[in-house]
Design a protein around this motif. Structure first.
Motif, PDB file in Angstrom:
ATOM      1  N   SER A  26       0.830  -1.205   0.000  1.00 58.66           N
ATOM      2  CA  SER A  26       0.000   0.000   0.000  1.00 58.66           C
ATOM      3  C   SER A  26       0.867   1.258   0.000  1.00 58.66           C
ATOM      4  O   SER A  26       0.505   2.258  -0.634  1.00 58.66           O
ATOM      5  CB  SER A  26      -0.983   0.000   1.175  1.00 58.66           C
ATOM      6  N   CYS A  27       2.012   1.216   0.652  1.00 59.90           N
ATOM      7  CA  CYS A  27       2.929   2.357   0.641  1.00 59.90           C
ATOM      8  C   CYS A  27       3.442   2.617  -0.771  1.00 59.90           C
ATOM      9  O   CYS A  27       3.437   3.757  -1.247  1.00 59.90           O
ATOM     10  CB  CYS A  27       4.099   2.100   1.584  1.00 59.90           C
ATOM     11  N   GLY A  31       2.260   5.739  -3.013  1.00 52.90           N
ATOM     12  CA  GLY A  31       3.321   6.663  -3.416  1.00 52.90           C
ATOM     13  C   GLY A  31       3.320   6.915  -4.907  1.00 52.90           C
ATOM     14  O   GLY A  31       3.420   8.072  -5.353  1.00 52.90           O
ATOM     15  N   THR A  34       0.107   8.890  -5.863  1.00 53.37           N
ATOM     16  CA  THR A  34       0.180  10.278  -5.408  1.00 53.37           C
ATOM     17  C   THR A  34       1.168  11.073  -6.252  1.00 53.37           C
ATOM     18  O   THR A  34       0.884  12.202  -6.660  1.00 53.37           O
ATOM     19  CB  THR A  34       0.574  10.343  -3.912  1.00 53.37           C
ATOM     20  N   LEU A  45       4.767  14.575   0.316  1.00 52.09           N
ATOM     21  CA  LEU A  45       4.943  13.587   1.384  1.00 52.09           C
ATOM     22  C   LEU A  45       3.700  13.504   2.277  1.00 52.09           C
ATOM     23  O   LEU A  45       3.248  12.412   2.628  1.00 52.09           O
ATOM     24  CB  LEU A  45       6.178  13.915   2.214  1.00 52.09           C
ATOM     25  N   ARG A  46       3.128  14.643   2.601  1.00 53.38           N
ATOM     26  CA  ARG A  46       1.926  14.661   3.447  1.00 53.38           C
ATOM     27  C   ARG A  46       0.754  13.960   2.750  1.00 53.38           C
ATOM     28  O   ARG A  46       0.048  13.155   3.345  1.00 53.38           O
ATOM     29  CB  ARG A  46       1.551  16.109   3.793  1.00 53.38           C
ATOM     30  N   TRP A  48       1.013  11.737   0.355  1.00 54.59           N
ATOM     31  CA  TRP A  48       1.370  10.331   0.203  1.00 54.59           C
ATOM     32  C   TRP A  48       1.039   9.575   1.488  1.00 54.59           C
ATOM     33  O   TRP A  48       0.425   8.504   1.454  1.00 54.59           O
ATOM     34  CB  TRP A  48       2.838  10.216  -0.148  1.00 54.59           C
ATOM     35  N   MET A  49       1.413  10.135   2.629  1.00 57.74           N
ATOM     36  CA  MET A  49       1.154   9.459   3.897  1.00 57.74           C
ATOM     37  C   MET A  49      -0.345   9.368   4.173  1.00 57.74           C
ATOM     38  O   MET A  49      -0.829   8.369   4.715  1.00 57.74           O
ATOM     39  CB  MET A  49       1.867  10.183   5.053  1.00 57.74           C
ATOM     40  N   SER A  50      -1.085  10.385   3.779  1.00 57.03           N
ATOM     41  CA  SER A  50      -2.539  10.353   3.938  1.00 57.03           C
ATOM     42  C   SER A  50      -3.151   9.263   3.061  1.00 57.03           C
ATOM     43  O   SER A  50      -3.991   8.474   3.517  1.00 57.03           O
ATOM     44  CB  SER A  50      -3.120  11.720   3.577  1.00 57.03           C
ATOM     45  N   TRP A  52      -1.582   6.669   1.923  1.00 56.32           N
ATOM     46  CA  TRP A  52      -1.091   5.393   2.416  1.00 56.32           C
ATOM     47  C   TRP A  52      -1.955   4.897   3.572  1.00 56.32           C
ATOM     48  O   TRP A  52      -2.324   3.727   3.628  1.00 56.32           O
ATOM     49  CB  TRP A  52       0.356   5.524   2.846  1.00 56.32           C
ATOM     50  N   GLY A  53      -2.301   5.786   4.481  1.00 53.83           N
ATOM     51  CA  GLY A  53      -3.127   5.385   5.621  1.00 53.83           C
ATOM     52  C   GLY A  53      -4.472   4.816   5.189  1.00 53.83           C
ATOM     53  O   GLY A  53      -4.893   3.755   5.658  1.00 53.83           O
ATOM     54  N   TRP A  56      -3.908   1.462   3.389  1.00 54.74           N
ATOM     55  CA  TRP A  56      -3.603   0.352   4.279  1.00 54.74           C
ATOM     56  C   TRP A  56      -4.854  -0.132   5.010  1.00 54.74           C
ATOM     57  O   TRP A  56      -5.030  -1.340   5.207  1.00 54.74           O
ATOM     58  CB  TRP A  56      -2.521   0.724   5.291  1.00 54.74           C
TER      59      TRP A  56
END
Length: 83
Positions: A26-27, A31, A34, A45-46, A48-50, A52-53, A56
């Motif tokens: 999922s990461c 990535g 995004t 990055l922000r 991408w992490m959102s 990713w969460g 996942w």
């Protein structure tokens, strides 16, 4: 000096494998998606992490279900090794 790091019992492999697989896959997918949608911009990055969460949260339970079905399909289509 060697540290003896405790390992989980083998019975947890059916949960640990999809857990780790869902984290990494999922990461990577989040990535790539995004980056393709935003490009190399500020806030990448922000976002991408959102992404990713959320990815996942869908990926892990999906893998738990899908892997059980896929194991049966693979067992039905692949010859078992000789004993």
């Amino acid at each position: 000096m060697s540290r003896n790091i405790g390992k989980l019992p083998a019975r947890y492999a059916a949960i640990v494998m999809p857990l780790l697989l869902s984290i990494f896959m999922s990461c990577i997918v989040a990535g790539i998606a995004t980056l393709r949608s935003m490009g190399f911009t500020e806030g990448l990055l922000r976002m991408w992490m959102s992404a990713w969460g959320v990815s996942w949260l869908v990926a892990f339970p999906s893998l738990l279900v899908v892997l059980a079905v896929l194991r049966r399909i693979v067992a039905a289509t692949v010859q078992s090794p000789p004993r």
